[in-house]
Motif scaffolding. Structure first.
Motif, PDB file in Angstrom:
ATOM      1  N   SER A 244       0.824  -1.203   0.000  1.00  0.00           N
ATOM      2  CA  SER A 244       0.000   0.000   0.000  1.00  0.00           C
ATOM      3  C   SER A 244       0.864   1.262   0.000  1.00  0.00           C
ATOM      4  N   PHE A 245       0.263   2.371  -0.384  1.00  0.00           N
ATOM      5  CA  PHE A 245       0.976   3.655  -0.322  1.00  0.00           C
ATOM      6  C   PHE A 245       1.389   3.945   1.110  1.00  0.00           C
ATOM      7  N   GLN A 246       0.498   3.668   2.059  1.00  0.00           N
ATOM      8  CA  GLN A 246       0.802   3.910   3.468  1.00  0.00           C
ATOM      9  C   GLN A 246       2.045   3.144   3.902  1.00  0.00           C
ATOM     10  N   ALA A 247       2.138   1.870   3.496  1.00  0.00           N
ATOM     11  CA  ALA A 247       3.297   1.056   3.871  1.00  0.00           C
ATOM     12  C   ALA A 247       4.562   1.574   3.175  1.00  0.00           C
ATOM     13  N   LYS A 248       4.456   1.898   1.889  1.00  0.00           N
ATOM     14  CA  LYS A 248       5.613   2.439   1.177  1.00  0.00           C
ATOM     15  C   LYS A 248       6.105   3.726   1.830  1.00  0.00           C
ATOM     16  N   ALA A 249       5.158   4.590   2.203  1.00  0.00           N
ATOM     17  CA  ALA A 249       5.532   5.873   2.800  1.00  0.00           C
ATOM     18  C   ALA A 249       6.284   5.671   4.104  1.00  0.00           C
ATOM     19  N   LYS A 250       5.821   4.721   4.924  1.00  0.00           N
ATOM     20  CA  LYS A 250       6.488   4.494   6.208  1.00  0.00           C
ATOM     21  C   LYS A 250       7.868   3.872   6.012  1.00  0.00           C
ATOM     22  N   ILE A 251       7.975   2.945   5.059  1.00  0.00           N
ATOM     23  CA  ILE A 251       9.297   2.378   4.766  1.00  0.00           C
ATOM     24  C   ILE A 251      10.235   3.480   4.281  1.00  0.00           C
ATOM     25  N   HIS A 252       9.721   4.329   3.374  1.00  0.00           N
ATOM     26  CA  HIS A 252      10.560   5.373   2.773  1.00  0.00           C
ATOM     27  C   HIS A 252      11.009   6.401   3.806  1.00  0.00           C
ATOM     28  N   TYR A 253      10.217   6.595   4.852  1.00  0.00           N
ATOM     29  CA  TYR A 253      10.610   7.522   5.926  1.00  0.00           C
ATOM     30  C   TYR A 253      11.865   7.025   6.632  1.00  0.00           C
ATOM     31  N   GLU A 254      12.014   5.702   6.713  1.00  0.00           N
ATOM     32  CA  GLU A 254      13.156   5.098   7.397  1.00  0.00           C
ATOM     33  C   GLU A 254      14.273   4.700   6.436  1.00  0.00           C
ATOM     34  N   LEU A 255      13.883   4.226   5.259  1.00  0.00           N
ATOM     35  CA  LEU A 255      14.839   3.725   4.270  1.00  0.00           C
ATOM     36  C   LEU A 255      14.375   4.164   2.885  1.00  0.00           C
ATOM     37  N   PRO A 256      15.266   4.665   2.053  1.00  0.00           N
ATOM     38  CA  PRO A 256      14.831   5.077   0.712  1.00  0.00           C
ATOM     39  C   PRO A 256      14.385   3.877  -0.113  1.00  0.00           C
ATOM     40  N   ILE A 257      13.234   4.008  -0.772  1.00  0.00           N
ATOM     41  CA  ILE A 257      12.762   2.960  -1.667  1.00  0.00           C
ATOM     42  C   ILE A 257      12.752   3.493  -3.090  1.00  0.00           C
ATOM     43  N   GLU A 258      12.812   2.568  -4.039  1.00  0.00           N
ATOM     44  CA  GLU A 258      12.825   2.919  -5.452  1.00  0.00           C
ATOM     45  C   GLU A 258      11.418   2.788  -6.036  1.00  0.00           C
ATOM     46  N   GLU A 259      11.097   3.645  -7.006  1.00  0.00           N
ATOM     47  CA  GLU A 259       9.810   3.532  -7.686  1.00  0.00           C
ATOM     48  C   GLU A 259       9.856   2.377  -8.678  1.00  0.00           C
ATOM     49  N   VAL A 260       8.764   1.640  -8.742  1.00  0.00           N
ATOM     50  CA  VAL A 260       8.655   0.515  -9.666  1.00  0.00           C
ATOM     51  C   VAL A 260       7.467   0.762 -10.586  1.00  0.00           C
ATOM     52  N   GLY A 261       7.652   0.466 -11.856  1.00  0.00           N
ATOM     53  CA  GLY A 261       6.568   0.545 -12.817  1.00  0.00           C
ATOM     54  C   GLY A 261       6.884  -0.326 -14.016  1.00  0.00           C
ATOM     55  N   VAL A 262       5.878  -0.565 -14.842  1.00  0.00           N
ATOM     56  CA  VAL A 262       6.081  -1.367 -16.045  1.00  0.00           C
ATOM     57  C   VAL A 262       7.164  -0.722 -16.902  1.00  0.00           C
ATOM     58  N   GLY A 263       8.108  -1.534 -17.341  1.00  0.00           N
ATOM     59  CA  GLY A 263       9.210  -1.039 -18.153  1.00  0.00           C
ATOM     60  C   GLY A 263      10.497  -0.841 -17.387  1.00  0.00           C
ATOM     61  N   LEU A 264      10.428  -0.855 -16.038  1.00  0.00           N
ATOM     62  CA  LEU A 264      11.658  -0.740 -15.246  1.00  0.00           C
ATOM     63  C   LEU A 264      12.611  -1.862 -15.610  1.00  0.00           C
ATOM     64  N   GLN A 265      13.866  -1.523 -15.829  1.00  0.00           N
ATOM     65  CA  GLN A 265      14.901  -2.526 -16.084  1.00  0.00           C
ATOM     66  C   GLN A 265      16.032  -2.351 -15.077  1.00  0.00           C
ATOM     67  N   ILE A 266      16.443  -3.462 -14.483  1.00  0.00           N
ATOM     68  CA  ILE A 266      17.501  -3.469 -13.478  1.00  0.00           C
ATOM     69  C   ILE A 266      18.556  -4.474 -13.900  1.00  0.00           C
ATOM     70  N   GLU A 267      19.808  -4.113 -13.746  1.00  0.00           N
ATOM     71  CA  GLU A 267      20.893  -5.068 -14.004  1.00  0.00           C
ATOM     72  C   GLU A 267      21.673  -5.286 -12.722  1.00  0.00           C
ATOM     73  N   TRP A 268      21.850  -6.544 -12.358  1.00  0.00           N
ATOM     74  CA  TRP A 268      22.616  -6.932 -11.169  1.00  0.00           C
ATOM     75  C   TRP A 268      23.776  -7.836 -11.613  1.00  0.00           C
ATOM     76  N   HIS A 269      24.876  -7.738 -10.906  1.00  0.00           N
ATOM     77  CA  HIS A 269      26.084  -8.505 -11.268  1.00  0.00           C
ATOM     78  C   HIS A 269      26.582  -9.302 -10.070  1.00  0.00           C
TER      79      HIS A 269
END
Length: 269
Positions: A244-269
């Motif tokens: 939920s937005f409420q949960a994201k907001a509380k997490i983001h207050y303590e730890l930065p979170i990234e926005e996710v949406g269709v088309g997001l691409q992430i590369e991990w090594h």
């Protein structure tokens, strides 16, 4: 490893993809091309076309669990996999009928139907999907603040009984500097999933987590989850789908979170 979000509840402004309250990721790791969940409809196919992703080359199709916002697209895969048939991996209970009240919430395709054309691997045990990616199988309860919660009912034999979504699983990618968690809905508990991924891989450093965390209320479970993320010093959090937005907001207050949406691409090594 490269991950592309094909389906999520969220779409970015000025990026003209389709969204739905569901989830699907496309993952490339070496020679393996993995589809993780299929969303609720054929939206995952339409977005893949817009993103120039050739789903006919998929080698593995892994399902996080059996709810229809993750398995609904199975109805359409016969038009994709006309030549190369991917192996399908899921928990043994993923295809059991599921309902909530009168609403059907499970897969519309049965395991018997899939077994006609596909190599269907149903496993409670972890299994390698690629040299670096593991399907975790059944997730045990490893933290005391994430008890399994009932979501509707499931039919394991002759009658429907309370469903605690034992089929809920996730993926873990073993990177050069730690592990990366990829979840569907986290009915098993996102912290339980992370702890089990540590056990399975033997790696204690969690670098990133993406997927549904199944957090909605501002409650003690959310507080404990935030503390768990902080203790593990996770670099990047990508909550999506069932947060939920409420949960994201509380997490983001303590730890930065990234926005996710269709088309997001992430590369991990």
């Amino acid at each position: 490893m490269k991950l592309t979000v094909l389906v999520d509840n969220n779409v970015y402004i000025d990026h003209y993809y389709l969204g739905e309250p569901a989830l699907s990721f496309y993952i490339e790791d070496g020679d393996e091309k993995i589809l993780f969940d299929t969303g609720y409809s054929d939206v995952f196919k339409k977005n893949a076309d817009l993103l120039n992703i050739d789903l006919s080359q998929v080698t593995k199709l892994a399902l996080s669990h059996g709810h229809n916002d993750h398995t609904g697209g199975l109805n359409t895969i016969s038009s994709i996999f006309t030549k190369q048939k991917p192996q399908i991996i899921a928990h043994p209970l993923a295809f059991c009928p599921k309902k909530e009240g009168e609403l059907i919430i499970g897969s519309n395709i049965t395991k018997e139907e899939l077994q006609i054309d596909y190599d269907l691997l149903l496993t409670k045990e972890p299994v390698k999907l690629s040299p670096n990616i593991t399907f975790l199988g059944e997730i045990p309860e490893l933290v005391d603040f994430e008890p399994r919660k009932q979501v509707g009912e499931t039919k394991l034999s002759e009658v429907f009984t309370p469903d605690y979504v034992l089929d809920d699983s996730a993926l873990v990618f073993e990177g050069q500097d730690g592990i990366y968690i990829i979840t569907g809905c986290s009915h098993s508990g996102i912290s339980n999933i992370c702890e089990y991924a540590k056990q399975v891989t033997g790696i204690q450093t969690i670098k990133s987590v993406i997927g549904g965390f199944h957090l909605f209320e501002d409650d003690s479970q959310l507080d404990n989850t935030i503390e768990y993320f902080k203790r593990n010093q996770i670099d990047a959090l990508y909550p999506c789908h069932c947060v939920s937005f409420q949960a994201k907001a509380k997490i983001h207050y303590e730890l930065p979170i990234e926005e996710v949406g269709v088309g997001l691409q992430i590369e991990w090594h």
